[in-house]
Motif scaffolding. Sequence first.
Motif: not given
Length: 154
Positions: A34-39
Amino acid sequence: MTTSNYKLDRIDQKIIEILKLDGRISYQRLAELVHLTPRPCQERVRKLERVGVIRGYTALIDEPAPPQNGVILQLQIALASQSGRAAQAAFEAEVNQRADVLACWLVSGPFDYMLRLRCTDMDAYRTISNTWLSNTSFKIEKIISSPEMQTVKE
């Protein structure tokens, strides 16, 4: 905030789409997709859980085949029109305690319930249906049964 007033954005919708296919995906992999960082991805999933959009996670089980010459039946069950809540509660208690009832849905329309029932043979089914029909606390008017032939889509 509840499900009814929570607006899903494009990323939330993508997260839900992915989790529907793989509820055990890691936050790392989900975030990449989804093109986010994990946090922030994890925070979005937790928020979707908190507001009730995601109600839980489940395992899809490949049901064992019925015993040799066994059968799985789809049942449509109609209670008497004046049966009331007590009859529903009694019937629901019965199906919830039976291991041979694989699934049960309360539905609208001409029938009150739809069930999946696993039986060793048609004699076993006849015994179950006769028992249910003669149980006055259930107030069953009729049972329509159809054997499952083949799963086309699940």
